[in-house]
Write a protein that holds these residues in place. Structure first.
Motif, PDB file in Angstrom:
ATOM      1  N   UNK A  83      13.972   5.431 -16.749  1.00 60.22           N
ATOM      2  CA  UNK A  83      12.871   5.584 -15.786  1.00 60.22           C
ATOM      3  C   UNK A  83      13.243   6.537 -14.661  1.00 60.22           C
ATOM      4  N   UNK A  84      12.263   7.246 -14.201  1.00 62.45           N
ATOM      5  CA  UNK A  84      12.461   8.170 -13.084  1.00 62.45           C
ATOM      6  C   UNK A  84      12.417   7.409 -11.762  1.00 62.45           C
ATOM      7  N   UNK A  85      13.264   7.791 -10.826  1.00 64.70           N
ATOM      8  CA  UNK A  85      13.226   7.219  -9.478  1.00 64.70           C
ATOM      9  C   UNK A  85      12.132   7.928  -8.686  1.00 64.70           C
ATOM     10  N   UNK A  86      11.142   7.162  -8.221  1.00 62.79           N
ATOM     11  CA  UNK A  86      10.007   7.801  -7.540  1.00 62.79           C
ATOM     12  C   UNK A  86       9.931   7.478  -6.057  1.00 62.79           C
ATOM     13  N   UNK A  87      10.728   6.488  -5.577  1.00 61.73           N
ATOM     14  CA  UNK A  87      10.596   6.075  -4.182  1.00 61.73           C
ATOM     15  C   UNK A  87      11.865   5.367  -3.730  1.00 61.73           C
ATOM     16  N   UNK A  88      12.214   5.556  -2.469  1.00 59.72           N
ATOM     17  CA  UNK A  88      13.275   4.807  -1.796  1.00 59.72           C
ATOM     18  C   UNK A  88      12.634   3.990  -0.692  1.00 59.72           C
ATOM     19  N   UNK A 132       0.836  -1.203   0.000  1.00 65.69           N
ATOM     20  CA  UNK A 132       0.000   0.000   0.000  1.00 65.69           C
ATOM     21  C   UNK A 132       0.865   1.244   0.000  1.00 65.69           C
ATOM     22  N   UNK A 133       1.936   1.230   0.799  1.00 65.90           N
ATOM     23  CA  UNK A 133       2.849   2.375   0.825  1.00 65.90           C
ATOM     24  C   UNK A 133       3.494   2.589  -0.534  1.00 65.90           C
ATOM     25  N   UNK A 134       3.951   1.506  -1.152  1.00 66.62           N
ATOM     26  CA  UNK A 134       4.547   1.629  -2.486  1.00 66.62           C
ATOM     27  C   UNK A 134       3.534   2.213  -3.464  1.00 66.62           C
ATOM     28  N   UNK A 135       2.307   1.763  -3.373  1.00 72.90           N
ATOM     29  CA  UNK A 135       1.272   2.230  -4.305  1.00 72.90           C
ATOM     30  C   UNK A 135       0.998   3.719  -4.158  1.00 72.90           C
ATOM     31  N   UNK A 136       0.919   4.202  -2.934  1.00 71.85           N
ATOM     32  CA  UNK A 136       0.530   5.610  -2.756  1.00 71.85           C
ATOM     33  C   UNK A 136       1.707   6.570  -2.896  1.00 71.85           C
ATOM     34  N   UNK A 137       2.935   6.085  -2.736  1.00 72.13           N
ATOM     35  CA  UNK A 137       4.092   6.978  -2.788  1.00 72.13           C
ATOM     36  C   UNK A 137       4.804   6.980  -4.131  1.00 72.13           C
ATOM     37  N   UNK A 138       4.638   5.926  -4.924  1.00 72.62           N
ATOM     38  CA  UNK A 138       5.326   5.840  -6.211  1.00 72.62           C
ATOM     39  C   UNK A 138       4.362   6.171  -7.354  1.00 72.62           C
ATOM     40  N   UNK A 139       4.885   6.103  -8.570  1.00 72.68           N
ATOM     41  CA  UNK A 139       4.073   6.348  -9.761  1.00 72.68           C
ATOM     42  C   UNK A 139       4.307   5.234 -10.767  1.00 72.68           C
ATOM     43  N   UNK A 140       3.277   4.809 -11.496  1.00 71.98           N
ATOM     44  CA  UNK A 140       3.462   3.756 -12.488  1.00 71.98           C
ATOM     45  C   UNK A 140       4.532   4.123 -13.521  1.00 71.98           C
ATOM     46  N   UNK A 165      16.352  15.486  -3.461  1.00 74.00           N
ATOM     47  CA  UNK A 165      15.942  14.985  -4.771  1.00 74.00           C
ATOM     48  C   UNK A 165      14.425  14.941  -4.941  1.00 74.00           C
ATOM     49  N   UNK A 166      13.683  15.269  -3.902  1.00 75.70           N
ATOM     50  CA  UNK A 166      12.229  15.247  -3.987  1.00 75.70           C
ATOM     51  C   UNK A 166      11.656  13.851  -4.098  1.00 75.70           C
ATOM     52  N   UNK A 167      12.281  12.874  -3.399  1.00 75.65           N
ATOM     53  CA  UNK A 167      11.865  11.479  -3.469  1.00 75.65           C
ATOM     54  C   UNK A 167      11.361  11.046  -2.093  1.00 75.65           C
ATOM     55  N   UNK A 168      10.157  10.500  -1.993  1.00 77.64           N
ATOM     56  CA  UNK A 168       9.672  10.017  -0.696  1.00 77.64           C
ATOM     57  C   UNK A 168      10.398   8.749  -0.270  1.00 77.64           C
ATOM     58  N   UNK A 169      10.296   8.433   1.036  1.00 75.27           N
ATOM     59  CA  UNK A 169      10.964   7.268   1.613  1.00 75.27           C
ATOM     60  C   UNK A 169       9.953   6.465   2.420  1.00 75.27           C
TER      61      UNK A 169
END
Length: 314
Positions: free
Chosen positions: A135-140, A72-80, A169-173
């Motif tokens: 690909x863009x890095x959207x989540x750590x 769920x965390x991956x789904x809401x914090x990242x982008x397809x 870098x503007x990336x959520x964790x």
């Protein structure tokens, strides 16, 4: 060997094989319940408020499992169509059956840590440059303690440096903190200090704390509102879940400090195993003992089968 000796098992396979204590069973039996999907189970509400407070987050949600909470965390914090950076043997990568690709349509970029431990420099090298052909890095995603590395504790200073990089870098964790309680007990650092350096954090109740089921995901109210929707889409909406939440509240009050006993037992097991010719042991930091087997002992499958005849599961 008597039948009684064979039936009395010492089960060392995992901290997930715990059983509810009599006190926890009483708390379950006496739980005040409502319909949690409709938002009126008071015991679930108390558990979510308690965990949010312990983790220093605005809100928390009760989940049936840690994998569902992680995904769920991956789904809401990242982008397809983007990439998630994580340690090369992270639970999310090795043991969650490709769920990020299935549910979030992201790919995972594994980064080898030092014995499972990541630092900001290695993560920075893995973050894709601003290039429209990549690909863009959207989540750590971090993990503490690290299951695959034998319950290693990700140091607070590493998390702090990774957070600074992520903010720049503007990336959520997200933190897979299934055993964050163990990291806290082993270091004396409150769980909120670890959680302060991530956007979302998952913690398990069903491992060393002894609950029959349940994990928690915590973060901002805005992110948890999105997570509530994803949880329900995944089938995680529960009704009279206060019966389960009562076990979580009891565990947090009575069982957290006892994790130190688990750690002491793990150290003792490691010390004794290391005295046996053919066994080499990685000294445990928390509650997971990693043992390598060499001659003159048989292979692991054979050795485990022999131990099972003695009533010992590993």
């Amino acid at each position: 060997m008597s039948q009684h000796a064979r039936s009395v098992a010492v089960d060392l396979r995992s901290d997930t094989v715990t059983r509810p204590t009599p006190g926890m069973r009483e708390a379950i039996a006496n739980a005040e319940v409502g319909d949690d999907t409709l938002g009126d189970d008071p015991t679930v509400k108390r558990l979510e408020e308690t965990v949010a407070g312990l983790l220093g987050k605005e809100a928390a949600l009760f989940f049936p499992s840690g994998i569902m909470a992680n995904q769920t965390a991956v789904r809401v914090l990242s982008s397809p169509g983007t990439e998630v950076v994580l340690e090369a043997h992270a639970h999310i990568l090795d043991w969650e059956e490709g769920a990020p690709a299935e549910w979030s349509r992201v790919q995972l970029r594994p980064v080898p840590g030092r014995d499972g431990i990541l630092d900001a420099e290695r993560i920075e090298a893995a973050i894709r440059p601003d290039n429209r052909f990549q690909p863009r890095t959207s989540l750590i995603c971090l993990e503490n303690t690290h299951n695959g590395a034998g319950g290693r504790i990700l140091p607070l200073e590493n998390m702090r440096a990774i957070r600074e990089l992520a903010l720049a870098r503007g990336i959520p964790v997200h933190l897979d903190g299934a055993r964050l309680w163990n990291a806290s007990v082993a270091t004396g650092i409150p769980v909120a200090e670890f959680a302060a350096h991530v956007d979302t954090v998952m913690v398990c109740l069903s491992k060393g704390l002894g609950c029959p089921v349940g994990s928690m995901l915590a973060g901002s109210r805005e992110v948890m509102a999105l997570a509530w929707r994803v949880r329900r889409r995944l089938g995680g909406g529960m009704r009279q879940a206060g019966i389960l939440a009562a076990a979580g509240l009891y565990a947090l009050e009575h069982h957290r400090e006892r994790l130190a006993v688990d750690h002491a037992n793990a150290r003792l097991l490691g010390e004794l195993a290391a005295q046996i010719p053919g066994l080499s042991v990685i000294p445990p930091e928390t509650n997971i003992v990693m043992i390598d087997i060499a001659e003159p002992l048989p292979d692991a499958v054979t050795l485990l089968a022999r131990l099972e005849t003695l009533g010992i599961r590993m």
